[in-house]
Design an enzyme around this catalytic site. Structure first.
Site, PDB file in Angstrom:
ATOM      1  CG  ASP A  68      37.000  59.895  49.352  1.00  0.00           C
ATOM      2  OD1 ASP A  68      36.941  60.230  48.055  1.00  0.00           O
ATOM      3  OD2 ASP A  68      37.221  60.304  49.972  1.00  0.00           O
ATOM      4  CG  ASP A 176      43.602  52.499  56.233  1.00  0.00           C
ATOM      5  OD1 ASP A 176      43.096  51.560  55.774  1.00  0.00           O
ATOM      6  OD2 ASP A 176      43.027  53.663  56.623  1.00  0.00           O
TER       7      ASP A 176
END
Length: 354
Positions: A68, A176
């Site tokens: 990721d 984020d």
């Protein structure tokens, strides 16, 4: 789709990723497609996403080979170029990558032949009271263990600057935006505003705003809600707040989240998708909101997000829930839904990979 140029982001520390990169190069050569590595660690310096994709010939497909973290690096590049991104999986706990390393050639064939779906993912962008910078006196501390830093954020030239709305920063966050303390012995004090109204003033280790995609990353580790990646919301989560209210708040995409450093707070680092981009102090603020751009991710079949959630988070059934036998699935996926469910987005049955 027509693939003319492929850019690769490779986790060079894993032999499997390096070998898979060789497969991508061979496939590209066989199909007469330009292929170039986008090696963001190449010379020890970091460039902006726009500079990196320009150096790679503006690829229309970005292939990431890793976990990721590698996908996040590729997503930053793909978003800047409005390119598709295909994640090839090497990780063990991730949610973002699409295909295993062994299927990379067949996945590329599927994309080349148009046997794909394009899934749009929400991105975050920012405004701030001033340009983000990393002071020289703490650069060594921030660099430790993180590798080369990204360059300072640039200003989006297509937006108005100044006034009470702040400076529009050229930022695209898939996971984020995090405001976190720098000193271990001192929390940050921050006023949190949602849609222009004060929610509360927090004293915490960190405060973060996540996308639905990022809800299973840092926000989840801090006790935040898990949100379907198909949703469009902003998830505000405090990290170790020194107050009773420690819950996440889920805001609508048109409700920006503002974070203002209060007068007696220490300085705070601003991180975007895990990369430190600047340091701000008392009186400074950032505003985080849904970007008009979306990440376009390649999907080769239906994504079983909740099945992956169960698998990756090692969810197990409560013994009391299955004490009387094995429960049957509520929704069968092998037959068409009945008429009163046909209007819903029901899960599809398992699809064999190409």
């Amino acid at each position: 789709m027509t693939v003319k140029r492929v850019g690769m982001v490779v986790h060079g520390g894993h032999p499997e990723a390096v070998a898979a990169a060789g497969t991508v190069r061979e496939w590209s050569l066989e199909h007469g497609i330009a292929c170039k590595d986008i090696d963001v660690w190449d010379d020890g310096d970091r460039r902006s996403a726009r500079e990196e994709v320009a150096a790679a010939g503006d690829p229309d497909l970005v292939v990431t080979l890793g976990g990721d973290g590698t996908f996040l690096r590729g997503a930053r590049l793909a978003a800047a170029a409005d390119a598709l991104v295909l994640g090839v999986d090497l990780g063990r706990v991730g949610f973002l990558t699409e295909v295993p390393m062994t299927d990379v050639r067949s996945a590329l064939e599927a994309v080349y032949e148009g046997r794909l779906d394009v899934e749009e993912r929400m991105l975050l962008t920012m405004r701030a009271s001033r340009r983000l910078e990393i002071p020289a006196d703490i650069e060594a501390l921030i660099r430790y263990g993180r590798g080369p830093l990204l360059p300072p954020t640039s200003v989006r030239s297509d937006c108005e600057s100044g006034g009470e709305w702040g400076v529009p920063l050229d930022v695209a966050a898939l996971n984020d935006v995090v405001l976190e303390k720098l000193a271990r012995d001192r929390q940050i004090s921050v006023g949190v505003y949602i849609s222009g109204r004060l929610l509360a003033s927090y004293s915490a280790d960190a405060l973060l705003v996540a996308t639905p995609t990022g809800s299973t990353a840092y926000s989840f580790a801090a006790g935040g809600s898990v949100v379907s990646p198909r949703a469009e919301v902003l998830v505000f989560t405090p990290v170790a707040p020194h107050m009773t209210f420690n819950r996440s708040v889920v805001a609508a995409p048109d409700e920006p989240v503002g974070l203002r450093i209060l007068e007696r707070s220490g300085r705070a680092a601003v991180s975007v998708d895990g990369q430190v981009r600047g340091v701000i102090g008392p009186g400074d603020w950032i505003g985080v909101y849904a970007s008009p751009r979306k990440l376009r991710a390649v999907r080769l079949g239906p994504m079983d997000f909740y099945g992956r959630l169960r698998e990756r988070m090692n969810l197990t059934d409560a013994p009391a829930a299955v004490a009387d036998g094995t429960p049957a699935p509520l929704w069968p996926v092998s037959s068409p839904p009945p008429g009163d469910l046909a209007h819903l987005a029901m899960p599809e049955g398992p699809v064999a990979r190409p």
